[in-house]
Motif scaffolding. Structure first.
Motif, PDB file in Angstrom:
ATOM      1  N   SER A 186      95.353  -9.758  45.241  1.00  0.00           N
ATOM      2  CA  SER A 186      94.917  -8.529  44.268  1.00  0.00           C
ATOM      3  C   SER A 186      96.362  -7.526  44.275  1.00  0.00           C
ATOM      4  CB  SER A 186      93.845  -8.076  44.649  1.00  0.00           C
ATOM      5  OG  SER A 186      92.820  -8.670  44.609  1.00  0.00           O
ATOM      6  N   ALA A 187      96.647  -6.986  43.015  1.00  0.00           N
ATOM      7  CA  ALA A 187      97.889  -6.124  43.096  1.00  0.00           C
ATOM      8  C   ALA A 187      97.697  -5.105  42.033  1.00  0.00           C
ATOM      9  CB  ALA A 187      99.009  -6.818  42.912  1.00  0.00           C
ATOM     10  N   GLU A 188      98.111  -4.009  42.049  1.00  0.00           N
ATOM     11  CA  GLU A 188      98.150  -3.269  40.736  1.00  0.00           C
ATOM     12  C   GLU A 188      99.396  -2.345  40.542  1.00  0.00           C
ATOM     13  OE1 GLU A 188      95.108   0.660  42.012  1.00  0.00           O
ATOM     14  OE2 GLU A 188      94.253  -1.243  41.423  1.00  0.00           O
ATOM     15  N   LEU A 189      99.669  -2.146  39.273  1.00  0.00           N
ATOM     16  CA  LEU A 189     100.909  -1.251  39.050  1.00  0.00           C
ATOM     17  C   LEU A 189     100.468  -0.293  38.102  1.00  0.00           C
ATOM     18  CD1 LEU A 189     104.023  -1.960  38.956  1.00  0.00           C
ATOM     19  CD2 LEU A 189     104.046  -2.971  37.073  1.00  0.00           C
ATOM     20  N   ALA A 190     100.966   1.010  38.436  1.00  0.00           N
ATOM     21  CA  ALA A 190     100.709   2.054  37.530  1.00  0.00           C
ATOM     22  C   ALA A 190     101.808   2.100  36.466  1.00  0.00           C
ATOM     23  CB  ALA A 190     100.575   3.409  38.324  1.00  0.00           C
ATOM     24  N   ALA A 191     101.708   2.919  35.316  1.00  0.00           N
ATOM     25  CA  ALA A 191     102.524   3.095  34.586  1.00  0.00           C
ATOM     26  C   ALA A 191     103.889   3.653  35.185  1.00  0.00           C
ATOM     27  CB  ALA A 191     102.032   4.041  33.301  1.00  0.00           C
ATOM     28  N   GLY A 192     104.958   3.167  34.939  1.00  0.00           N
ATOM     29  CA  GLY A 192     106.076   4.096  35.367  1.00  0.00           C
ATOM     30  C   GLY A 192     106.479   3.631  36.746  1.00  0.00           C
ATOM     31  N   PRO A 217     110.213  -2.211  26.809  1.00  0.00           N
ATOM     32  CA  PRO A 217     108.887  -2.760  27.427  1.00  0.00           C
ATOM     33  C   PRO A 217     108.430  -1.689  28.171  1.00  0.00           C
ATOM     34  CG  PRO A 217     110.984  -3.599  28.609  1.00  0.00           C
ATOM     35  CD  PRO A 217     111.467  -2.830  27.385  1.00  0.00           C
ATOM     36  N   ARG A 218     107.225  -1.772  28.380  1.00  0.00           N
ATOM     37  CA  ARG A 218     106.390  -1.008  29.571  1.00  0.00           C
ATOM     38  C   ARG A 218     106.686  -1.424  30.795  1.00  0.00           C
ATOM     39  NH1 ARG A 218     100.789   0.974  27.694  1.00  0.00           N
ATOM     40  NH2 ARG A 218     101.217   2.770  29.186  1.00  0.00           N
ATOM     41  N   ALA A 261     110.618   5.324  31.743  1.00  0.00           N
ATOM     42  CA  ALA A 261     109.036   5.452  32.387  1.00  0.00           C
ATOM     43  C   ALA A 261     108.572   4.112  32.154  1.00  0.00           C
ATOM     44  CB  ALA A 261     108.258   6.391  31.707  1.00  0.00           C
ATOM     45  N   THR A 262     109.592   2.984  32.515  1.00  0.00           N
ATOM     46  CA  THR A 262     109.193   1.572  32.477  1.00  0.00           C
ATOM     47  C   THR A 262     108.744   1.438  33.892  1.00  0.00           C
ATOM     48  OG1 THR A 262     111.082   1.343  31.089  1.00  0.00           O
ATOM     49  CG2 THR A 262     110.022  -0.716  32.090  1.00  0.00           C
ATOM     50  N   ALA A 263     107.441   0.661  34.180  1.00  0.00           N
ATOM     51  CA  ALA A 263     107.050   0.070  35.412  1.00  0.00           C
ATOM     52  C   ALA A 263     107.965  -1.135  35.576  1.00  0.00           C
ATOM     53  CB  ALA A 263     105.688  -0.203  35.297  1.00  0.00           C
ATOM     54  N   VAL A 264     108.149  -1.236  36.972  1.00  0.00           N
ATOM     55  CA  VAL A 264     108.950  -2.687  37.499  1.00  0.00           C
ATOM     56  C   VAL A 264     108.163  -3.390  38.494  1.00  0.00           C
ATOM     57  CG1 VAL A 264     111.010  -3.488  38.461  1.00  0.00           C
ATOM     58  CG2 VAL A 264     110.896  -1.333  36.815  1.00  0.00           C
TER      59      VAL A 264
END
Ligand code: ADP
Ligand code: MG
Length: 232
Positions: free
Chosen positions: A31-37, A166-167, A198-201
């Motif tokens: 499980s993992a999560e990535l926030a905007a930016g 891209p986001r 503000a791109t998430a990586v």
């Protein structure tokens, strides 16, 4: 259920993913999560499932079990048509060996996603030139990948991954084939641009110095998240 504002709702979430390749289990409940930016480093030993997790999050591979949610859409349930549209418009990818098209010059490699999105050749090449400038490789615009250093080629690959706005950018060991100076240049350029746009990586790396560029780090072991925390 917490009462978080919209800003803290994750942009991209993987929940309890499993994936088996033949007899080899690549993910077992990851499980993992990535926030905007957000810049998230994914570390862990070779074979721990890092690339498979990235492929699932990017909609390249369907997990056997579990859910991948991007901005409210279940990626693991989308049609191939909708997925490829999302990958083209919302996601950028860069791999260890940039995967630039060897026959095309740097500027034409970067212009390609814009052409595919319908831009004119003149506009696409002009915008590509600006992105090469941003990554410090404008001087290489008319060179083919084989005529550049590895670090220059990776910066061209980053420009290509980011040119469509891209986001999320998925980077699988983007500095893995570079010496440490070239790796630092690639990471500095990636992080600066990701912050500006503000791109998430999602950044896979086995190098602690590279992981230190991230806001947060998760460590995989045997296909699951072993530790999570703020990057050193
Ligand atoms: P990492 O990126 O951390 O090195 P991977 O996600 O590439 O890990 O691989 C996790 C496990 O799944 C490894 O044991 C690997 O051999 C196996 N694996 C990954 N992709 C495939 C594939 N396409 N076919 C067979 N086995 C695979
Ligand atoms: Mg890998």
């Amino acid at each position: 259920m917490s009462d978080m504002g919209d800003d803290t709702v994750p942009l991209l979430t993987a929940r309890d993913l499993t994936k088996t390749h033949g007899r080899s289990r690549a993910l077992s409940g990851a499980s993992a999560e990535l926030a905007a930016g957000e810049i998230l480093a994914v570390t862990g030993p070779s074979g721990s499932g890092k690339s498979t997790l990235l492929h699932c999050l990017a909609g390249i591979v369907h997990p056997d079990e579990g859910a991948v949610t991007y901005a409210g859409e279940r990626l693991d349930e989308l049609s191939e048509k909708r997925l490829s549209e999302l990958r083209r418009t919302e996601f950028g990818v860069v791999f260890q060996f940039g995967q630039l098209i060897p026959e095309l010059t740097a500027v034409d490699n970067v212009a390609l996603p814009l052409l595919l999105a319908g831009a004119s050749r003149t506009d696409a090449r002009a915008e590509a030139g600006e992105w090469l400038e941003r990554f410090g490789v404008r001087g290489q615009a008319e060179l083919r990948p084989g005529e550049m250093s590895g670090g220059q080629a990776q910066r061209v690959a980053l420009a290509r991954a980011l040119v469509t706005g891209p986001r999320v950018v998925f980077a699988d060991e983007p500095t893995g084939a570079l010496d440490s100076l070239a790796g630092e240049q690639v990471m500095t350029a990636l992080v600066r641009t990701a912050r500006e746009c503000a791109t998430a990586v999602l950044l896979i790396t086995h190098d602690a110095q590279v992981a230190a560029y991230a806001d947060r780090e998760i460590r995989l072991a045997d296909g699951t998240v072993a530790t999570a925390g703020v990057a050193a």
